[in-house]
Design a protein around this motif. Structure first.
Motif, PDB file in Angstrom:
ATOM      1  N   PHE A  64       0.858  -1.181   0.000  1.00  0.00           N
ATOM      2  CA  PHE A  64       0.000   0.000   0.000  1.00  0.00           C
ATOM      3  C   PHE A  64       0.899   1.238   0.000  1.00  0.00           C
ATOM      4  CE2 PHE A  64      -2.504  -3.405   1.709  1.00  0.00           C
ATOM      5  CZ  PHE A  64      -3.779  -3.196   1.202  1.00  0.00           C
ATOM      6  N   ALA A  65       0.786   2.028  -1.057  1.00  0.00           N
ATOM      7  CA  ALA A  65       1.606   3.232  -1.209  1.00  0.00           C
ATOM      8  C   ALA A  65       0.760   4.458  -0.916  1.00  0.00           C
ATOM      9  CB  ALA A  65       2.191   3.310  -2.613  1.00  0.00           C
ATOM     10  N   MET A  66       1.172   5.226   0.087  1.00  0.00           N
ATOM     11  CA  MET A  66       0.470   6.459   0.434  1.00  0.00           C
ATOM     12  C   MET A  66       1.232   7.652  -0.142  1.00  0.00           C
ATOM     13  SD  MET A  66      -2.108   7.936   1.941  1.00  0.00           S
ATOM     14  CE  MET A  66      -2.786   6.813   3.195  1.00  0.00           C
ATOM     15  N   TYR A  67       0.560   8.418  -0.991  1.00  0.00           N
ATOM     16  CA  TYR A  67       1.158   9.609  -1.587  1.00  0.00           C
ATOM     17  C   TYR A  67       0.521  10.827  -0.925  1.00  0.00           C
ATOM     18  CZ  TYR A  67       2.640   6.161  -4.965  1.00  0.00           C
ATOM     19  OH  TYR A  67       3.197   5.055  -5.545  1.00  0.00           O
ATOM     20  N   SER A  68       1.286  11.523  -0.114  1.00  0.00           N
ATOM     21  CA  SER A  68       0.781  12.700   0.585  1.00  0.00           C
ATOM     22  C   SER A  68       1.258  13.965  -0.121  1.00  0.00           C
ATOM     23  CB  SER A  68       1.243  12.697   2.043  1.00  0.00           C
ATOM     24  OG  SER A  68       2.650  12.608   2.118  1.00  0.00           O
ATOM     25  N   GLY A  69       0.629  15.080   0.220  1.00  0.00           N
ATOM     26  CA  GLY A  69       0.986  16.339  -0.420  1.00  0.00           C
ATOM     27  C   GLY A  69       0.684  16.340  -1.907  1.00  0.00           C
ATOM     28  N   CYS A  70      -0.399  15.658  -2.311  1.00  0.00           N
ATOM     29  CA  CYS A  70      -0.781  15.617  -3.729  1.00  0.00           C
ATOM     30  C   CYS A  70      -1.518  16.892  -4.119  1.00  0.00           C
ATOM     31  CB  CYS A  70      -1.667  14.412  -4.006  1.00  0.00           C
ATOM     32  SG  CYS A  70      -0.870  12.807  -3.844  1.00  0.00           S
ATOM     33  N   MET A  71      -1.263  17.356  -5.330  1.00  0.00           N
ATOM     34  CA  MET A  71      -1.984  18.497  -5.890  1.00  0.00           C
ATOM     35  C   MET A  71      -2.235  18.229  -7.367  1.00  0.00           C
ATOM     36  SD  MET A  71      -0.109  21.722  -3.993  1.00  0.00           S
ATOM     37  CE  MET A  71      -1.391  22.873  -4.501  1.00  0.00           C
ATOM     38  N   VAL A  72      -3.361  18.721  -7.869  1.00  0.00           N
ATOM     39  CA  VAL A  72      -3.718  18.516  -9.277  1.00  0.00           C
ATOM     40  C   VAL A  72      -2.977  19.526 -10.140  1.00  0.00           C
ATOM     41  CG1 VAL A  72      -5.575  18.610 -10.976  1.00  0.00           C
ATOM     42  CG2 VAL A  72      -5.984  17.539  -8.750  1.00  0.00           C
ATOM     43  N   ASP A  73      -2.129  19.023 -11.019  1.00  0.00           N
ATOM     44  CA  ASP A  73      -1.400  19.888 -11.938  1.00  0.00           C
ATOM     45  C   ASP A  73      -2.247  20.196 -13.171  1.00  0.00           C
ATOM     46  OD1 ASP A  73       0.716  21.413 -12.867  1.00  0.00           O
ATOM     47  OD2 ASP A  73       1.738  19.723 -13.802  1.00  0.00           O
ATOM     48  N   SER A  74      -2.994  19.202 -13.649  1.00  0.00           N
ATOM     49  CA  SER A  74      -3.842  19.423 -14.817  1.00  0.00           C
ATOM     50  C   SER A  74      -4.876  18.317 -14.920  1.00  0.00           C
ATOM     51  CB  SER A  74      -3.007  19.478 -16.108  1.00  0.00           C
ATOM     52  OG  SER A  74      -2.479  18.201 -16.407  1.00  0.00           O
TER      53      SER A  74
ATOM     54  N   LEU B 203       5.496   3.647   1.991  1.00  0.00           N
ATOM     55  CA  LEU B 203       5.040   2.285   1.726  1.00  0.00           C
ATOM     56  C   LEU B 203       4.683   1.566   3.016  1.00  0.00           C
ATOM     57  CD1 LEU B 203       7.710   1.285  -0.960  1.00  0.00           C
ATOM     58  CD2 LEU B 203       5.367   2.101  -1.350  1.00  0.00           C
ATOM     59  N   ALA B 204       3.656   0.733   2.936  1.00  0.00           N
ATOM     60  CA  ALA B 204       3.222  -0.049   4.092  1.00  0.00           C
ATOM     61  C   ALA B 204       2.675  -1.381   3.588  1.00  0.00           C
ATOM     62  CB  ALA B 204       2.162   0.698   4.897  1.00  0.00           C
ATOM     63  N   THR B 205       2.547  -2.341   4.511  1.00  0.00           N
ATOM     64  CA  THR B 205       2.014  -3.654   4.158  1.00  0.00           C
ATOM     65  C   THR B 205       0.532  -3.779   4.499  1.00  0.00           C
ATOM     66  OG1 THR B 205       2.766  -4.511   6.291  1.00  0.00           O
ATOM     67  CG2 THR B 205       4.249  -4.786   4.409  1.00  0.00           C
ATOM     68  N   SER B 206      -0.048  -2.718   5.030  1.00  0.00           N
ATOM     69  CA  SER B 206      -1.479  -2.694   5.310  1.00  0.00           C
ATOM     70  C   SER B 206      -2.017  -1.308   4.985  1.00  0.00           C
ATOM     71  CB  SER B 206      -1.773  -3.049   6.771  1.00  0.00           C
ATOM     72  OG  SER B 206      -1.174  -2.110   7.649  1.00  0.00           O
ATOM     73  N   SER B 207      -3.299  -1.221   4.737  1.00  0.00           N
ATOM     74  CA  SER B 207      -3.909   0.048   4.346  1.00  0.00           C
ATOM     75  C   SER B 207      -3.914   1.039   5.502  1.00  0.00           C
ATOM     76  CB  SER B 207      -5.337  -0.186   3.860  1.00  0.00           C
ATOM     77  OG  SER B 207      -5.971   1.047   3.573  1.00  0.00           O
TER      78      SER B 207
END
Length: 313
Positions: free
Chosen positions: A124-134, A158-162
């Motif tokens: 499970f990959a957590m992507y923080s600080g996301c912003m929409v570029d387009s 990255l983690a092995t659980s949600s």
């Protein structure tokens, strides 16, 4: 040993209170077709001499986290991507539904976290600080209607659980090409073959020196609303506008039989003078690559109105 499959992949989204800090709850399960969102960190080959012909170990370069998500253009979930692109909407309650109005021009765009999960590994990959570029999509006569959302993220964990808990779900009410229309100054454009829309925030990554390799943030720069319309050459209305340098209003809309609507209004659009090629005995088609600008009184360049059953975004 289980192997990852796209059919079992999950994507959950939640807006952040603090940039780069993933919320502990409040995630929504998002429909998607493909996702290239990820982090990469290349290796730099050593330039050192004196150790023989075999090189010494490489070192890590800067970390980059970004990518795109291809999502359906639907009546409920797409509002979250619109909020990321424009900011929170102005919402009013109607008869049995809600009208959400998103406008361009805000300097402060919200950040959000996205978790991409592959439970069979598990990863499970957590992507923080996301912003929409387009975001962008194409209009046609047939086929599946999807939108590509480009995302800039601060980093990946990255983690092995949600870490998203149990995300809430939305009703999937998908628009199709059959539900679409294109209007010029409030009147349907005749002989239109295709259309494209592309909105860009032109995010500027703040690449400061940090021990964790992440960016400090992403600042919104001058936005852009562009696209194209392809028509069969049957009259000179659009051509005369292009030659004269005048503007017009373009409206791109979708409506479902159940009442949900999505309307993109671009009040001030300029058309370039196009080349009119005759490539054979078939009909002559002309493509106008348009550009939008803010209105003369400084009002927003683009307004997106979404009507659905969602109470708030």
């Amino acid at each position: 040993m289980a192997r990852a499959q796209g059919a079992r992949a999950q994507l959950a989204l939640a807006f952040e209170t603090t940039y780069g800090t993933a919320p502990a709850s409040g995630y929504v399960k998002m429909p998607f077709a493909t996702a290239s969102l990820g982090a990469e960190q290349p290796l730099l080959a050593s330039e050192l001499l004196g150790y023989g012909r075999d090189p010494v170990e490489p070192i890590k370069d800067a970390l980059t986290a970004d990518g795109n998500v291809v999502v359906p253009l639907d009546a409920e979930a797409y509002g979250y991507w619109l909020k990321g692109a424009f900011g929170a909407p102005t919402t009013t309650e109607g008869t049995g539904d809600f009208e959400h109005v998103f406008t361009s021009g805000s300097w402060n765009l919200p950040s959000f976290s996205v978790e991409v999960g592959m439970p069979e590994v598990p990863s499970f990959a957590m992507y923080s600080g996301c912003m929409v570029d387009s975001f962008s999509w194409s209009m046609a006569r047939s086929g599946l209607l999807t939108s590509t959302v480009e995302i800039v993220a601060q980093g990946e964990d990255l983690a092995t659980s949600s870490q998203a808990g149990t995300p809430s779900t939305l009703a999937l009410k998908r628009f199709g090409h059959f539900n679409g229309s294109v209007k010029r100054d409030g009147v349907d454009i005749g002989n239109i073959i295709s259309a494209e829309l592309n909105y860009q925030n032109n995010l500027d990554r703040v690449e400061t020196i940090r021990a964790d390799g992440k960016i400090e943030g992403a600042d919104a720069s001058i936005a852009a609303m562009t696209g194209s319309i392809g028509v069969r050459f049957a009259d000179t209305t659009l051509l005369n506008q292009a030659i004269g340098g005048n503007s017009c209003a373009l409206t791109f809309g979708y409506e479902l039989p159940t009442g949900e609507t999505l309307t993109v209004s671009v009040p001030r659009v300029f058309l370039p003078r196009p080349r009119r090629e005759i490539s054979g005995p078939q009909g002559v088609q002309v493509t106008f690559d348009w550009q939008a600008a803010q209105q003369s009184d400084g009002s927003p360049m683009v307004t997106v109105t979404l009507e659905n059953a969602v109470e708030t975004y």
